[in-house]
Scaffold this active site. Structure first.
Site, short mmCIF file in Angstrom:
data_model
loop_
_atom_site.label_atom_id
_atom_site.label_comp_id
_atom_site.label_asym_id
_atom_site.label_seq_id
_atom_site.Cartn_x
_atom_site.Cartn_y
_atom_site.Cartn_z
N ASP A 47 -4.24 11.16 10.82
CA ASP A 47 -4.57 10.63 9.44
C ASP A 47 -5.49 9.26 9.71
OD1 ASP A 47 -4.43 10.31 6.71
OD2 ASP A 47 -2.61 9.29 6.71
N GLY A 94 0.96 -1.28 0.03
CA GLY A 94 0.02 0.06 0.01
C GLY A 94 0.85 1.20 -0.10
N HIS A 95 0.23 2.56 -0.08
CA HIS A 95 0.85 3.50 -0.34
C HIS A 95 0.10 4.63 0.49
CE1 HIS A 95 3.64 6.84 -1.82
NE2 HIS A 95 2.36 7.54 -2.03
N GLY A 96 0.65 5.62 1.29
CA GLY A 96 -0.08 6.70 1.80
C GLY A 96 0.82 7.73 2.00
N GLY A 97 0.27 8.79 2.88
CA GLY A 97 1.08 10.03 2.79
C GLY A 97 2.35 10.03 3.73
N PHE A 98 2.24 9.09 4.54
CA PHE A 98 3.65 8.89 5.27
C PHE A 98 4.85 8.12 4.30
CE2 PHE A 98 0.70 9.33 8.51
CZ PHE A 98 1.03 10.52 9.04
N GLY A 99 4.48 7.25 3.59
CA GLY A 99 5.30 6.51 2.65
C GLY A 99 4.70 5.30 1.99
N VAL A 108 4.57 1.06 1.64
CA VAL A 108 4.63 -0.26 2.76
C VAL A 108 4.86 -1.56 1.67
CG1 VAL A 108 3.55 -1.68 4.48
CG2 VAL A 108 3.00 0.91 4.34
N LYS A 164 7.57 -0.24 6.19
CA LYS A 164 7.13 1.02 5.53
C LYS A 164 8.47 2.04 5.49
CE LYS A 164 3.40 3.23 7.02
NZ LYS A 164 2.83 3.83 5.96
#
Length: 835
Positions: free
Chosen positions: A608, A493-498, A500, A514
């Protein structure tokens, strides 16, 4: 003649008494909710059992004792013990003809009254006509139950310890002189907390006290009196979960409510919130640390007066320094800024702290001092010190304004140097000679040791400046994680922090790695924050296993969640979660966030909360991830929160207005997520079918779900919101409760949103959920109308309502039940802009 009459009376006492209970016999209430019997309350000490005539919940775990008769006179053996009823209507608890507890005579004639245990836990001695002659509710111990009245003469008194019902030190009473509120009192005299005044429906200081309290007021010839009681409120299907208030042995007042879903007691609230605010909780020279397993500790150099009491939770005996009270070799322990009580103080001015210390050492009664270097003001404390609470450690500041130095024995004092004498000097000379002889060898060995230690520090992630990460975290090299993730090839997955990635360690443990994209601060700051995150553990939080901080690489290694993120189950083509699982996910997520907000040493605002950050383990237990990362990357919020361009998503209104962010921002994001969980869909997606709306935008248009869902929930049409994939296989009452909680969480005004701990209680059915008002901002975003005089920004272009070209081209389109109207400006960073 006297002996003759005495002979006539003896059978009346010995032969005509009715035995109510003996040995293992018990008396049950009609529905077997409560049980009266002779119970051993110290199960761990079988060598010296202590039996008490007690009433307890029959099938519920501790705390379940609600009343004790012989609390200060325990029974040592059941043999020869019995509860008897005399012909005069008197209850007697005896052991081998020794009376341990009794009531007053209530009758002068027959027939004998009856002893009944009622379904509310009240033990009643009454006539056949129903006239109450005596009841346990008039002699309460430490527990307040529904139907029991507390008056000026009926107080609650705590147990001595959790297993010893002897009279404790803390009581709950009506506060004189008006008796219009409750107060907690230490030792019968010192008040340290009160409920606040009665407003007619609640107490001002305890808004959580939501049970139905009622009050009686009347006057006698001497003074006004008030009586407070509370009754049970029937919940769904007429079920009344057990509820009670208790004054705990450590001085807190707590409300407990039984949670049938969790199978345990739920502590609804406690006051004072900090146990360290309780008067006298640690005794003299005891320091309150407030840990669950270790409430108190002794001042350095002191020991517990009653070691056995301390091991059982009774800290009232305090600490002492031993037989030798006064010694010229004493020193002083720097205790930081503290709040404490003292019996006597001697104040004077001194040119230096050493002179202040000398004044204290000259008096055997002096136990500590404080010195203000600016004013030269010295205070010597005499007698005893108590109620220590280190405000420096609690980051609270304040206190008495000065550091406290406690007088301690010389062998534990830091910096107190005794006088020199010839023997000491000779020893020093000999030591110096030996040192000079061995110095070359020592230097050589030291260099080798330091080199080895430096290498070990680097391998174990230790900083040269002394920083030590948490022991349960492993420090990985970048190469290790590169191999474990096969070159970061399997993306989870991918999010605002980086981003995974899935990885497998050398011991075959599957992990989630991550890779942070924008970490803030240097390596030292990164390790400090990771250390904080690693110390946070909760069943509903994803566990951090280790990290990598090598050159510019910043990676976090988490436990792997085999069932993935909640977001995967909110797609139309995704798998469907049963309602029971959804409810568990909702409650588990709330508990995890509540722990971050209220139970950690420092409050952590997640910033978040969204389905992508709620992960499910093999049993579908919800675990919140990415907590603490907002601070770790430097709180670059404008970029972090823009995780899905063109989505209103989960951002609370205060983010947009620029005001200070509190934990209520997480509550808002949680509410948005809760709506998605109930509806089985994302916040922004294709519109519902024409059966749900009169007109829609053309194919490809996006539709904002929360305003539509919130209005249906408020209109009591929750069934229209619930995920259609569930069919009718769900509990409609639970669904209504969860949906109403979601709308409360997304209120515009953060003050109207509940705390996360309250959200947990609402979801578990421990608190009734009222009908919330509609969130006005969401409605404004739908209609394009102004909100508090603020117009929704339409900077992209002014469009014609219902225009197909507008629906095709705008980045976020939200429509009401009539047509596709209104627009929301989505600037490049993806944050909704409302001016």
């Amino acid at each position: 003649m006297f002996l003759f009459f005495l002979f006539l009376l003896l059978p009346h006492f010995t032969l005509s008494n009715t035995i109510i209970l003996s040995q293992n016999k018990t008396l049950l209430s009609q529905n077997q909710t409560f049980q009266l019997g002779l119970f051993n309350l110290e199960q761990q000490n079988q060598l010296q059992p202590r039996y008490y005539l007690s009433i307890r919940f029959t099938s519920l775990p501790s705390p379940n004792i609600i009343w004790v008769a012989n609390r200060n006179k325990p029974i040592s053996s059941l043999t020869g013990s019995a509860l008897q009823l005399t012909p005069t209507g008197q209850l007697l608890l005896t052991q081998n003809d020794t009376v341990l507890w009794q009531t007053k005579n209530t009758l002068d004639e027959s027939p004998l009254p009856q002893l009944n245990l009622l379904e509310n836990g009240n033990l009643v001695l009454e006539t056949k006509n129903g006239v109450v002659l005596w009841q346990s509710f008039d002699e309460p111990t430490d527990t307040w139950l529904p139907g029991m009245n507390l008056t000026r003469v009926h107080n609650l008194l705590s147990w001595r310890t959790l297993t010893n019902p002897d009279n404790g030190f803390y009581s709950l009473r009506l506060k004189p002189p008006n008796y219009g509120e409750f107060e907690l009192v230490f030792n019968g005299t010192v008040s340290y907390w009160d409920t606040g005044k009665w407003t007619g429906g609640a107490f001002t200081g305890v808004p959580e006290m939501t049970v139905p309290i009622y009050r009686f007021d009347f006057e006698d010839a001497y003074s006004p009196m008030a009586s407070f009681g509370f009754s049970e409120r029937a919940l769904e299907n007429g079920v009344r979960p057990p509820t009670m208030f208790r004054v705990e042995p450590f001085g807190q007042m707590r409300q407990y409510t039984w949670s049938s879903q969790a199978g345990s007691w739920n502590m609804f609230w406690s006051r004072p919130e900090s146990i360290c605010s309780v008067k006298g909780v640690c005794g003299r020279f005891g320091v309150c640390v407030g840990d669950v397993l270790r409430v108190c500790e002794c001042v350095k150099g002191f020991v517990a007066v009653d070691g056995g009491g301390w091991s059982s939770g009774d800290y009232s005996g305090g600490c002492w320094r031993g037989e030798k009270v006064c010694d010229n070799g004493d020193g002083f322990e720097d205790f930081g800024v503290v709040r404490f009580g003292f019996e006597n103080v001697s104040s004077f001015r001194a040119k230096s702290r050493s002179l202040c210390e000398r004044g204290c050492l000259n008096s055997c009664d002096c136990v500590g001092l404080s010195f203000d270097e600016k004013s030269g003001f010295c205070r010597n404390f005499l007698g005893s010190l108590f109620d220590f609470q280190n405000l420096t450690a609690l980051e609270s500041g304040g206190g008495n304004g000065n550091v406290l130095y406690v007088r301690v024995p010389g062998n534990v004092s830091e910096g107190k140097i005794k006088g020199w004498n010839g023997k000491v000097l000779s020893g020093v000379v000999i030591g110096c000679v030996l040192f000079l002889v061995l110095v070359l060898g020592v230097v050589a060995v030291t260099l080798v040791v330091l080199a080895k230690r430096k290498r070990l520090k680097k391998e174990n992630g230790l900083e040269e400046d002394g920083f030590v990460p948490v022991l349960n975290l492993k420090v990985f090299s970048y190469k290790e994680l590169q191999l474990a993730t096969r070159g970061f090839s399997e993306k989870l997955g991918h999010g605002g922090f980086g981003t995974v990635f899935q990885g497998e360690l050398s011991d075959s443990t599957v992990v989630a790695v991550k890779r942070l994209e924008r970490p803030g601060g240097g390596e030292k700051e990164f390790r400090a924050e990771v250390s904080t995150i690693g110390n946070i553990q909760h069943v509903n939080l994803v566990r951090l296993r280790g990290f990598c901080s090598e050159n510019a690489h910043r990676l976090l290694v988490y436990e792997y969640m085999p069932n993935g993120a909640l977001s995967a189950y909110l797609r139309k083509e995704g798998p469907c979660l049963s309602w029971d699982v959804r409810l568990r996910v909702a409650i588990g997520t709330a508990k995890g966030i509540a722990y971050l907000h209220e139970e950690c040493r420092s409050c952590i605002i997640h910033c978040d909360i969204k389905p992508e950050n709620i992960l499910l383990d093999s049993d579908f237990t919800a675990k919140v991830s990415d907590f603490g990362l907002a601070k770790l990357i430097g709180r670059d919020f404008s970029r972090v929160l823009a995780t899905r361009r063109g989505t209103l998503g989960y951002v609370a209104p205060e983010w947009i207005s620029g005001v200070e962010i509190t934990t209520k921002a997480d509550v808002y994001s949680y509410g948005m997520t809760l709506l998605e969980l109930v509806g089985g869909r994302r916040n922004v997606e294709a519109p519902p079918s024409s059966g749900d709306r009169k007109s829609d935008c053309e194919t490809g248009d996006k539709w904002f779900f929360p305003p539509w869902a919130a209005q249906l929930i408020i209109d009591d049409n929750v069934a229209a919101v619930v995920d259609k994939k569930l069919g009718n296989v769900y509990n409609i009452e639970e669904a209504k409760r969860v949906a109403l909680v979601a709308v409360w969480c997304i209120q515009d005004d953060e003050a109207m949103r509940p705390t996360m701990s309250m959200v947990v209680k609402m979801l578990e059915g421990l608190v009734e959920v009222a009908l919330p008002p509609p969130p006005k901002l969401l409605q404004a975003l739908v209609t394009g109308e102004s909100f508090r005089g603020v117009k929704v920004d339409s900077s992209n272009a002014v469009s014609t309502a219902g225009s197909s070209s507008f629906c095709d081209n705008m980045e976020v389109s939200v429509a009401d039940s009539e047509s596709c109207i209104g627009e929301v400006f989505s600037p490049p960073d993806g944050i909704v802009n409302v001016r």
